[in-house]
Scaffold this motif. Structure first.
Motif, PDB file in Angstrom:
ATOM      1  N   THR A 173      50.473  -9.602  -4.781  1.00  0.00           N
ATOM      2  CA  THR A 173      50.640  -8.265  -5.325  1.00  0.00           C
ATOM      3  C   THR A 173      51.526  -8.335  -6.558  1.00  0.00           C
ATOM      4  O   THR A 173      52.598  -8.928  -6.501  1.00  0.00           O
ATOM      5  CB  THR A 173      51.279  -7.322  -4.283  1.00  0.00           C
ATOM      6  N   TYR A 174      51.081  -7.727  -7.636  1.00  0.00           N
ATOM      7  CA  TYR A 174      51.843  -7.729  -8.870  1.00  0.00           C
ATOM      8  C   TYR A 174      52.078  -6.309  -9.348  1.00  0.00           C
ATOM      9  O   TYR A 174      51.233  -5.435  -9.161  1.00  0.00           O
ATOM     10  CB  TYR A 174      51.091  -8.473  -9.984  1.00  0.00           C
ATOM     11  N   ALA A 175      53.231  -6.105  -9.970  1.00  0.00           N
ATOM     12  CA  ALA A 175      53.506  -4.866 -10.692  1.00  0.00           C
ATOM     13  C   ALA A 175      53.963  -5.263 -12.083  1.00  0.00           C
ATOM     14  O   ALA A 175      54.982  -5.929 -12.235  1.00  0.00           O
ATOM     15  CB  ALA A 175      54.586  -4.051  -9.985  1.00  0.00           C
ATOM     16  N   ASP A 176      53.202  -4.892 -13.083  1.00  0.00           N
ATOM     17  CA  ASP A 176      53.468  -5.277 -14.468  1.00  0.00           C
ATOM     18  C   ASP A 176      53.966  -4.061 -15.234  1.00  0.00           C
ATOM     19  O   ASP A 176      53.190  -3.165 -15.570  1.00  0.00           O
ATOM     20  CB  ASP A 176      52.179  -5.809 -15.107  1.00  0.00           C
ATOM     21  N   ASN A 216      52.367  -3.291 -18.862  1.00  0.00           N
ATOM     22  CA  ASN A 216      51.029  -2.694 -18.907  1.00  0.00           C
ATOM     23  C   ASN A 216      50.847  -1.554 -17.919  1.00  0.00           C
ATOM     24  O   ASN A 216      49.754  -1.003 -17.810  1.00  0.00           O
ATOM     25  CB  ASN A 216      49.978  -3.765 -18.625  1.00  0.00           C
ATOM     26  N   GLN A 217      51.932  -1.199 -17.191  1.00  0.00           N
ATOM     27  CA  GLN A 217      51.842  -0.180 -16.147  1.00  0.00           C
ATOM     28  C   GLN A 217      50.659  -0.474 -15.222  1.00  0.00           C
ATOM     29  O   GLN A 217      49.808   0.372 -14.950  1.00  0.00           O
ATOM     30  CB  GLN A 217      51.725   1.214 -16.757  1.00  0.00           C
ATOM     31  N   LEU A 218      50.636  -1.706 -14.735  1.00  0.00           N
ATOM     32  CA  LEU A 218      49.517  -2.203 -13.936  1.00  0.00           C
ATOM     33  C   LEU A 218      50.012  -2.682 -12.580  1.00  0.00           C
ATOM     34  O   LEU A 218      51.006  -3.410 -12.488  1.00  0.00           O
ATOM     35  CB  LEU A 218      48.843  -3.369 -14.677  1.00  0.00           C
ATOM     36  N   THR A 219      49.350  -2.248 -11.533  1.00  0.00           N
ATOM     37  CA  THR A 219      49.605  -2.757 -10.193  1.00  0.00           C
ATOM     38  C   THR A 219      48.302  -3.321  -9.645  1.00  0.00           C
ATOM     39  O   THR A 219      47.262  -2.679  -9.763  1.00  0.00           O
ATOM     40  CB  THR A 219      50.107  -1.647  -9.245  1.00  0.00           C
ATOM     41  N   GLY A 220      48.363  -4.495  -9.064  1.00  0.00           N
ATOM     42  CA  GLY A 220      47.185  -5.103  -8.461  1.00  0.00           C
ATOM     43  C   GLY A 220      47.516  -5.661  -7.093  1.00  0.00           C
ATOM     44  O   GLY A 220      48.613  -6.185  -6.875  1.00  0.00           O
ATOM     45  N   GLY A 279      60.041 -11.415   5.679  1.00  0.00           N
ATOM     46  CA  GLY A 279      58.622 -11.256   5.973  1.00  0.00           C
ATOM     47  C   GLY A 279      58.409 -10.723   7.370  1.00  0.00           C
ATOM     48  O   GLY A 279      59.330 -10.632   8.184  1.00  0.00           O
ATOM     49  N   GLY A 280      57.163 -10.351   7.673  1.00  0.00           N
ATOM     50  CA  GLY A 280      56.821  -9.889   9.007  1.00  0.00           C
ATOM     51  C   GLY A 280      56.331  -8.463   9.065  1.00  0.00           C
ATOM     52  O   GLY A 280      55.845  -8.015  10.100  1.00  0.00           O
ATOM     53  N   LEU A 281      56.461  -7.711   7.977  1.00  0.00           N
ATOM     54  CA  LEU A 281      55.976  -6.336   7.982  1.00  0.00           C
ATOM     55  C   LEU A 281      54.454  -6.287   7.916  1.00  0.00           C
ATOM     56  O   LEU A 281      53.826  -7.095   7.246  1.00  0.00           O
ATOM     57  CB  LEU A 281      56.542  -5.569   6.786  1.00  0.00           C
ATOM     58  N   CYS A 282      53.879  -5.328   8.602  1.00  0.00           N
ATOM     59  CA  CYS A 282      52.458  -5.011   8.477  1.00  0.00           C
ATOM     60  C   CYS A 282      52.342  -3.762   7.615  1.00  0.00           C
ATOM     61  O   CYS A 282      53.143  -2.832   7.735  1.00  0.00           O
ATOM     62  CB  CYS A 282      51.834  -4.735   9.843  1.00  0.00           C
ATOM     63  N   SER A 283      51.330  -3.729   6.749  1.00  0.00           N
ATOM     64  CA  SER A 283      51.202  -2.590   5.857  1.00  0.00           C
ATOM     65  C   SER A 283      49.743  -2.405   5.465  1.00  0.00           C
ATOM     66  O   SER A 283      48.849  -3.089   5.964  1.00  0.00           O
ATOM     67  CB  SER A 283      52.083  -2.795   4.616  1.00  0.00           C
ATOM     68  N   THR A 284      49.513  -1.482   4.569  1.00  0.00           N
ATOM     69  CA  THR A 284      48.178  -1.217   4.041  1.00  0.00           C
ATOM     70  C   THR A 284      48.233  -1.291   2.520  1.00  0.00           C
ATOM     71  O   THR A 284      49.311  -1.250   1.903  1.00  0.00           O
ATOM     72  CB  THR A 284      47.688   0.181   4.444  1.00  0.00           C
ATOM     73  N   ALA A 285      47.073  -1.357   1.898  1.00  0.00           N
ATOM     74  CA  ALA A 285      47.016  -1.398   0.439  1.00  0.00           C
ATOM     75  C   ALA A 285      47.620  -0.129  -0.165  1.00  0.00           C
ATOM     76  O   ALA A 285      48.340  -0.182  -1.169  1.00  0.00           O
ATOM     77  CB  ALA A 285      45.568  -1.578  -0.022  1.00  0.00           C
ATOM     78  N   ASP A 286      47.368   1.021   0.442  1.00  0.00           N
ATOM     79  CA  ASP A 286      47.896   2.276  -0.087  1.00  0.00           C
ATOM     80  C   ASP A 286      49.421   2.307  -0.011  1.00  0.00           C
ATOM     81  O   ASP A 286      50.098   2.733  -0.964  1.00  0.00           O
ATOM     82  CB  ASP A 286      47.317   3.466   0.675  1.00  0.00           C
ATOM     83  N   ASP A 287      49.982   1.875   1.127  1.00  0.00           N
ATOM     84  CA  ASP A 287      51.434   1.855   1.261  1.00  0.00           C
ATOM     85  C   ASP A 287      52.070   0.890   0.269  1.00  0.00           C
ATOM     86  O   ASP A 287      53.087   1.191  -0.365  1.00  0.00           O
ATOM     87  CB  ASP A 287      51.827   1.451   2.685  1.00  0.00           C
ATOM     88  N   TYR A 288      51.465  -0.273   0.162  1.00  0.00           N
ATOM     89  CA  TYR A 288      52.011  -1.284  -0.733  1.00  0.00           C
ATOM     90  C   TYR A 288      51.953  -0.811  -2.185  1.00  0.00           C
ATOM     91  O   TYR A 288      52.874  -1.036  -2.970  1.00  0.00           O
ATOM     92  CB  TYR A 288      51.220  -2.583  -0.562  1.00  0.00           C
ATOM     93  N   ALA A 319      52.170   2.268  -3.193  1.00  0.00           N
ATOM     94  CA  ALA A 319      53.217   3.268  -3.385  1.00  0.00           C
ATOM     95  C   ALA A 319      54.555   2.602  -3.698  1.00  0.00           C
ATOM     96  O   ALA A 319      55.313   3.071  -4.554  1.00  0.00           O
ATOM     97  CB  ALA A 319      53.341   4.145  -2.140  1.00  0.00           C
ATOM     98  N   TYR A 320      54.830   1.496  -3.025  1.00  0.00           N
ATOM     99  CA  TYR A 320      56.083   0.793  -3.264  1.00  0.00           C
ATOM    100  C   TYR A 320      56.123   0.191  -4.664  1.00  0.00           C
ATOM    101  O   TYR A 320      57.103   0.340  -5.401  1.00  0.00           O
ATOM    102  CB  TYR A 320      56.286  -0.302  -2.211  1.00  0.00           C
ATOM    103  N   PHE A 321      55.058  -0.477  -5.051  1.00  0.00           N
ATOM    104  CA  PHE A 321      55.043  -1.116  -6.362  1.00  0.00           C
ATOM    105  C   PHE A 321      54.987  -0.091  -7.488  1.00  0.00           C
ATOM    106  O   PHE A 321      55.510  -0.329  -8.576  1.00  0.00           O
ATOM    107  CB  PHE A 321      53.886  -2.111  -6.454  1.00  0.00           C
TER     108      PHE A 321
END
Length: 261
Positions: A221-224, A227-231, A125-134, A136-138
């Motif tokens: 944060t979930y990646a399903d 259902n090809q769903l990220t939230g 833990g300890g990273l700072c990020s944004t919703a858009d970056d996160y 992209a990862y998921f």
């Protein structure tokens, strides 16, 4: 567990953390909490892996992540600290004050711990990020390690990350820990299991499998893949208050109830 806190071995908490070599020395002085394979313990193993990655590659852990993960995915705003020209975008973090029964600020942007590079880059833990970056990862995880035409992680690595690795005994002990520790789930327990560094979860009454994030308790944060769903749910209150835990639970239950498929 108390020894971990007393030695300052929790990089994702506000207390100052020593540089990696000193961190390893302090960790090595502590006895094992359990026999290997007997129990599962959250968090500290990922910090250890971060140190090992840095030693094997000859890079800082952040440099390794930037070159292998962040830059290929276009995650330009993810790092272990926030630069001075962007620090105003980092919101404060709040938590209940047990002395006053009010709410106090425990994490600030300007002048806070994320305004300067840390001595220790925590793998847990300890990273700072944004919703858009996160996102992209998921999305890369949903694509089995691919980002467009470029492979970021192998398909087998993603499979290991997203497959429950707990034995029934470890699962039972983890559930007890989640129910009994007020700062983990406020009696709600935890759904699903854990893969290699990621939680394999089921949420609400739907029991749909998904991959959830590990790290700070201020987000969920979930990646399903089914259902090809990220939230992504971001809050400004740490999981030291029951409202945060209930909000996370309700958020995912609502998402799946609204999913027509």
């Amino acid at each position: 567990m108390n020894g971990i806190f007393e030695q300052g071995l929790t990089p994702n908490l506000p207390e100052p953390t020593p540089e990696p070599d000193e961190w390893m020395r302090r960790l090595g002085a502590l006895p094992l909490m359990h026999h290997p394979g007997e129990r599962w313990q959250y968090h500290i193993s990922n910090d250890l892996l971060g140190v090992l990655v840095a030693r094997v590659t000859g890079q800082t852990f952040e440099t390794f992540l930037r070159e292998r993960i962040f830059e290929p995915l276009g995650m330009k705003e993810t790092s272990f600290h926030v630069s001075a020209d962007k620090i105003d975008r980092l919101p404060p973090l709040y938590a209940p004050d047990p002395q006053t029964w009010g709410v106090s600020c425990v994490g600030r942007g300007q002048g806070g711990r994320h305004s300067q590079p840390p001595a220790f880059h925590g793998g847990g833990g300890g990273l700072c990020s944004t919703a858009d970056d996160y996102h992209a990862y998921f999305q890369m995880l949903l694509n089995h390690g691919m980002h467009g035409a470029k492979r970021i992680l192998s398909r087998s690595a993603v499979q290991l990350m997203t497959t429950n690795r707990h034995t029934p005994e470890q699962q039972a002990a983890r559930s007890v820990m989640a129910r009994d520790n007020v700062h983990v789930s406020f009696g709600q327990g935890q759904h699903g299991g854990w893969g290699s560094a990621w939680r394999y979860a089921s949420t609400g009454v739907t029991t749909r499998p998904s991959v959830s994030s590990v790290g700070t308790a201020e987000h969920s944060t979930y990646a399903d893949p089914n259902n090809q769903l990220t939230g992504i749910l971001l809050t400004q209150v740490g999981l030291s208050a029951p409202d945060s835990a209930r909000l996370i639970h309700d958020f995912w239950t609502t998402i799946y109830q609204a999913n027509e498929d």
